[in-house]
Design an enzyme around this catalytic site. Structure first.
Site, short mmCIF file in Angstrom:
data_model
loop_
_atom_site.label_atom_id
_atom_site.label_comp_id
_atom_site.label_asym_id
_atom_site.label_seq_id
_atom_site.Cartn_x
_atom_site.Cartn_y
_atom_site.Cartn_z
N GLY A 67 0.83 -1.21 0.00
CA GLY A 67 0.00 0.00 0.00
C GLY A 67 0.85 1.25 0.00
CD1 TRP A 82 -1.85 1.56 -5.89
CD2 TRP A 82 -2.14 3.28 -4.50
NE1 TRP A 82 -2.89 2.30 -6.37
CE2 TRP A 82 -3.09 3.37 -5.53
CE3 TRP A 82 -2.14 4.26 -3.52
CZ2 TRP A 82 -4.03 4.40 -5.60
CZ3 TRP A 82 -3.06 5.30 -3.57
CH2 TRP A 82 -4.00 5.35 -4.61
CG HIS A 83 0.08 6.08 -1.12
ND1 HIS A 83 -0.35 4.90 -0.55
CD2 HIS A 83 -0.92 6.98 -0.90
CE1 HIS A 83 -1.55 5.08 -0.01
NE2 HIS A 83 -1.92 6.32 -0.22
N GLY A 84 3.63 5.74 -4.20
CA GLY A 84 4.71 6.38 -4.91
C GLY A 84 5.89 5.46 -5.09
CG PHE A 116 0.12 9.58 -4.46
CD1 PHE A 116 1.49 9.68 -4.42
CD2 PHE A 116 -0.63 10.26 -3.53
CE1 PHE A 116 2.12 10.44 -3.46
CE2 PHE A 116 -0.02 11.01 -2.55
CZ PHE A 116 1.36 11.11 -2.52
#
Length: 509
Positions: free
Chosen positions: A317, A320-322, A509
């Protein structure tokens, strides 16, 4: 095209009027809405319009093969999932992986300078979920128009919420024969309040966070007060920025009679990190639970495996953001906090002890918001060096020095037998104005009803929030008072937008 821009206001007014007052059927208008959404997406960079259209066609083709195949459903699902992951791996993580491989073995993949297509994380994950559900037999027959609109619908295309086909596609198919006034009332209210959150509150406190984190990036020796002031400013900035966007997205959806899922439920009121993730970015939490955590086994393979699965989910997770190790660390910190929270619940359960009382609630809330703020540091910092600089200041390793604006507090400290040194340099901390912004925004986030509570008379936004009568006097209803209030809110937000607009944080993102 940003939601908080003058050109978007013009675009929105035209599209809403066309959608509701054109002589065409709703299905025809949905086709036009696809074209409007493509125009909206292409406004940022028209070069990537073929990319998202190709992605839609490939995924829909895989869906058709899954639906019509008797023996190779999983094969076509895997093909589609791999195609989606390959797309996001190249555009979002190609440079990151190339750099990591070069640092490890000295081999250059030659992937650098790739521009990240807007919203790629959101539209790929939505389509992965669709294919997985199709393979499970949970998707009824879907036409290409409904599928394309499900992916392209511009209110949620850029930064979510991450929508699910079951909650969206039936809405595109049904006729909107009544309730238009209620839809527009809810939509305009949510959009105006969300715009105020972004343009006034988030952008208002943003400079205080930027100054501190920029100083950390330059290696400044931040004191305890400076570091914590910057961290608290960013904690509030990202909340009002992203929740403001989500409110605006839900408001835009309602203007077209489409109900998007709620993405935030006052997460800074949480009294545990588990509760925090049930309230923060709720649609991402739902996706990670349904398509990653449960796939890994969830809690079905023993307690230890459950904790491992939680850790894996949070690490992914974070990624996933960066595409950066700082995001992985952020996810890892939340994974550690969640594991500790689960262990604590297991321990108190075995001891048959259920902590309760107002004092325990305050302590639990304080500890939760503390660890959330600590975790935001690597999320915001561009490098580990900047994050470590922030942590050194936050833990007092650079000393505790009062800025000139707070030097008067020494009179209070002296009454208890100690005195803090006052600074002789110009502080990054901005004094009284920063104190005002921080206190005001924390009060709004913690004590005031959120926008969906204010509009809870209009189902399905009804949410349980304390005693039913607690906020009943504040609930929005159509009328002159509401029109005046929303008019003032929208005017203030538009004034700030006119003076200068900034991108939403989650666009990256």
């Amino acid at each position: 095209m940003l939601f908080n821009s003058i050109e978007f206001f013009s675009f929105l007014a035209f599209v809403v009027l066309f959608y509701h007052f054109s002589p065409f059927s709703r299905q025809a208008n949905n086709s036009f809405l696809i074209l409007f959404s493509i125009f909206f997406y292409g406004w940022w960079n028209i070069i990537y319009v073929p990319l998202i259209l190709l992605s839609i066609c490939i995924n829909y083709f895989c869906y058709l093969r899954i639906r019509n195949s008797e023996t190779r459903k999983s094969h076509w699902m895997s093909t589609g999932v791999i195609a989606n992951l390959s797309l996001i791996a190249y555009f979002k993580y190609g440079g990151f992986l190339s750099e990591a491989i070069y640092d490890s073995v000295g081999y250059d993949l030659g992937i650098s300078g790739v521009v990240l297509p807007l919203a790629i994380s959101f539209f790929t994950f939505q389509q992965i979920a669709f294919l997985v559900d199709a393979n499970r037999g949970e998707v009824s027959e879907v036409g290409f128009r409904s599928y394309a609109l499900f992916v392209l619908f511009f209110p949620q295309l850029i930064a979510g919420p991450i929508v699910h086909h079951k909650e969206m596609m039936p809405q595109f198919e049904r006729k909107l024969i009544s309730g238009i006034r209620n839809h527009l009332f809810v939509g305009v209210n949510l959009f105006a309040l969300g715009l105020f959150k972004k343009a006034v509150l988030a952008d208002g406190i943003a400079p205080y966070a930027t100054d501190v984190f920029d100083a950390a990036a330059l290696g400044a020796n931040l004191t305890l007060i400076e570091a914590w002031a910057g961290t608290m400013a960013y904690t509030l900035q990202i909340y009002f920025d992203f929740s403001g966007y989500s409110d605006m997205a839900c408001g835009l959806g309602r203007m077209f009679g489409i109900i998007l899922p709620i993405n935030f439920n006052s997460p800074y009121r949480s009294t545990s990190i588990i509760e925090f993730w049930r309230r923060w970015h709720m649609t991402l939490s739902r996706f990670l639970k349904d398509y990653l955590y449960i796939t890994l086994g969830g809690n079905r393979r023993g307690y230890q495996r459950q904790l491992v699965n939680v850790m894996i989910v949070m690490l992914l997770g974070g990624l996933w953001h960066g595409a950066g190790w700082t995001f992985v660390v952020w996810g890892g910190l939340h994974g550690i906090f969640l594991v500790i929270n689960h262990l604590w619940r297991e321990l108190t359960g075995r001891l048959h002890w259920k902590p309760s009382g107002a004092h325990w609630t305050v302590v639990s809330w304080g500890l939760t918001i503390l660890v959330v703020m600590i975790a935001w540091v690597p999320f915001r910092a561009d490098t580990f060096e900047a994050a470590f600089t922030m942590y050194r200041g936050m833990f007092g390793l650079n000393g505790v020095v009062l800025p000139p604006e707070l030097a008067a507090l020494n009179q209070i400290f002296a009454a208890f037998g100690f005195e803090l040194p006052a600074s002789t340099k110009e502080f990054v901390f901005k004094g009284r104005m920063q104190i005002f912004w921080t206190a005001a925004l924390f009060a709004i986030a913690i004590f005031l009803p959120n926008n969906f509570v204010l509009l809870s008379r209009f189902r399905p936004f009804k949410m349980r929030f304390g005693p039913a009568s607690m906020f009943s006097r504040f609930l929005f209803v159509p009328g002159l008072a509401n029109a005046l209030f929303i008019g003032i809110v929208a005017s203030l937000a538009a004034l700030f937008v006119w003076q200068g607009k900034s991108e939403f944080l989650y666009f990256q993102f």
